[in-house]
Design an enzyme around this catalytic site. Structure first.
Site, PDB file in Angstrom:
ATOM      1  N   HIS A 343       0.836  -1.206   0.000  1.00 19.60           N
ATOM      2  CA  HIS A 343       0.000   0.000   0.000  1.00 19.60           C
ATOM      3  C   HIS A 343       0.873   1.260   0.000  1.00 19.60           C
ATOM      4  CE1 HIS A 343      -3.102   2.877   1.425  1.00 19.60           C
ATOM      5  NE2 HIS A 343      -2.103   3.344   2.166  1.00 19.60           N
ATOM      6  N   GLU A 344       1.856   1.311   0.893  1.00 19.65           N
ATOM      7  CA  GLU A 344       2.713   2.502   0.984  1.00 19.65           C
ATOM      8  C   GLU A 344       3.485   2.738  -0.314  1.00 19.65           C
ATOM      9  OE1 GLU A 344       2.674   4.688   3.329  1.00 19.65           O
ATOM     10  OE2 GLU A 344       1.242   3.536   4.509  1.00 19.65           O
ATOM     11  N   HIS A 347       1.657   4.505  -3.101  1.00 14.23           N
ATOM     12  CA  HIS A 347       1.696   5.975  -3.137  1.00 14.23           C
ATOM     13  C   HIS A 347       2.855   6.461  -4.001  1.00 14.23           C
ATOM     14  CE1 HIS A 347      -1.505   6.667  -0.311  1.00 14.23           C
ATOM     15  NE2 HIS A 347      -0.923   5.987   0.660  1.00 14.23           N
ATOM     16  N   GLU A 423      -5.676   7.215  -0.811  1.00 16.69           N
ATOM     17  CA  GLU A 423      -5.647   6.006   0.022  1.00 16.69           C
ATOM     18  C   GLU A 423      -6.384   4.850  -0.652  1.00 16.69           C
ATOM     19  OE1 GLU A 423      -3.868   5.494   2.784  1.00 16.69           O
ATOM     20  OE2 GLU A 423      -3.088   7.515   2.449  1.00 16.69           O
TER      21      GLU A 423
END
Length: 483
Positions: A343-344, A347, A423
């Site tokens: 997920h990070e 970004h 997100e």
């Protein structure tokens, strides 16, 4: 400069500023009270939540958030009243006058040393903020966070930490403030462009310097040891061409039980930082050493008389039993940690970091351009009690904090909306890499570990949450088949 109360007669600017500040305060308290009603009334786990959170954890999260909300409401009222009193009683011109008198006392003409006077003004304001804010910080840390099992700081550690933070921040902020004032005074009609370039340079320098030289002053960063977790993270980074050069673990558990993970760095020099609290099986090297010493002490007990050994064994068994009852295992498995990083890194892959940077810098340029237009407006200074002087720093404070307040609220809300969208996109990126189920379980565990309450008022969430509520994220991760 006229002493005493700031005159409100015909002073529509200050009246409008105070009115807007209090309208925003009332609005934010209204939506906070809506959420507080949920904390008060949603005592039993709702049907949509019972699959992800048991009643005991749900109850703990409810009380924790209720305590924080009650504290925040009281603090908010006191802070708003304090700010209004400072403005109405002429606190800003009074502090500016004190700064000038200090210079005069030591033989310097304050009129010739505006930058120096501005730094004194800034420092005295920071001291005032520290003194008035410290009781709130102490109560939050040693009462609320302590009560709910998050605070890990001793009082001595806390005091040293606060002192380091204060003086380090003052050193950095004073250097930046002095440079900005100089640029504004010497930059001519286009000073706002030079200020903008300066802010960009400072931002890039701080992003580079902070992780390597400032953050280690407060926390210990240890390279993640070789093993399955490191191998899987490196494999993930390589699969999306993320230029990972360093992988650290930070001792977040010395301060709090809250967990996090992030990455930083420019171009081909990216580093990932994991909080030790994020990983369920990770033990800090110092703790490992302490445990080894404990084991050695236990081995030494073999030489003790049999009766004494039995007493020690019984005490150890009792302690172990107590620990099992009070300490539930927290953190994520290695696989879930990798999912969180997917997920990070999403970004990064989706350029969210760059987009935020460019949007932020565009906003800075707009604000400086507007500031350049407004800085010579005498009415803005007289509205806040500055009748004879127009200090640059005061102009920055008045315009950026009070005059831009409506713009700041709109900009903040739009950035919150964009953050929520980012997100969801990062979750979708992790899902496409095949981490949907693991990311769901990791998010659920982090929700429990941090005692985040899963039931939220839609209006409160929309205004305040830069990250979507857990149930929305879980639903989005389940909405389609994994790629």
């Amino acid at each position: 400069m006229k002493p005493g109360l700031v005159e409100l007669e015909d002073n529509y600017i200050l009246f409008a500023v105070l009115l807007f500040i209090w309208l925003v305060f009332i609005w934010e308290n209204y939506i906070t009270l809506r959420q507080r009603q949920i904390y008060m009334n949603a005592i039993q786990v709702p049907a949509e939540v019972n699959t992800i959170m048991d009643q005991e954890t749900y109850g703990k999260a409810r009380i924790y958030q209720l305590d924080k909300t009650n504290f925040g409401l009281i603090k908010g009222v006191v802070s708003e009243v304090e700010s209004a009193v400072i403005l109405l009683l002429g606190g800003l011109p009074y502090l500016w006058g004190v700064s000038g008198r200090l210079l005069d006392y030591y033989g310097y003409n304050s009129a010739d040393y505006e930058i120096t006077q501005s730094l004194i003004f800034s420092f005295l304001g920071a001291v005032f903020g520290l003194v008035t804010g410290m009781p709130w910080t102490i109560y939050s840390t040693f009462v609320i966070e302590e009560k709910h099992g998050f605070n890990k700081q001793t009082l001595g550690f806390f005091i040293k930490d606060q002192i380091k933070k204060f003086f380090l921040f003052q050193a950095i902020s004073m250097a930046i403030t002095a440079a900005l004032i100089y640029i504004i005074k010497a930059g001519g009609d286009y000073f706002f462009i030079y200020c903008w370039v300066f802010v960009i340079v400072v931002s890039l320098v701080m992003v580079t310097v902070y992780p390597d030289y400032i953050a280690p002053l407060f926390d210990t960063f240890t390279p993640l040891a070789d093993g399955p977790l490191k191998s899987e993270i490196e494999k993930l980074a390589a699969s999306i061409n993320f230029p990972l050069t360093k992988l650290y673990v930070v001792d977040g558990s010395t301060r709090s039980n809250h967990s996090n993970a992030y990455f930083y760095g420019f171009f081909k020099n990216k580093r990932i930082v994991l909080f030790d609290t994020l990983m369920e099986d990770y033990i800090l090297p110092q703790k490992q050493t302490d445990e080894a010493k404990t084991e050695t002490s236990a081995d030494d007990s073999e030489d003790k008389p049999e009766a004494e050994t039995e007493v020690l064994d019984a005490a150890a068994a009792k302690d172990a039993s107590t620990e099992v009852k009070t300490e539930a295992k927290k953190g994520c498995t290695n696989e879930e940690v990798v999912a969180v990083l997917a997920h990070e890194l999403g970004h990064w892959y989706l350029n969210h970091v760059l987009k935020n940077f460019f949007i932020g810098q565009a906003n800075v340029l707009v604000c400086f351009a507007a500031f350049a237009y407004l800085i010579k407006t005498t009415a803005l200074y007289t509205a806040f009690g500055f009748y004879d002087e127009k200090p640059v720093l005061v102009g920055l404070l008045i315009i950026f904090t009070y005059i831009f307040a409506p713009y700041n609220e709109v900009e903040s809300f739009l950035m919150t909306m964009m953050s929520r969208r980012f997100e969801f996109q990062a979750d979708e990126f992790g899902k496409k890499l095949g981490f949907a189920k693991l990311l769901q379980s990791a998010l659920t565990k982090l929700q429990k570990d941090n005692l985040s309450f899963p039931v939220v008022d839609w209006l409160y969430s929309t205004w305040n949450y830069s990250h979507p509520p857990l149930l929305e994220r879980l639903a989005a991760l389940s909405s389609k088949k994994e790629s």
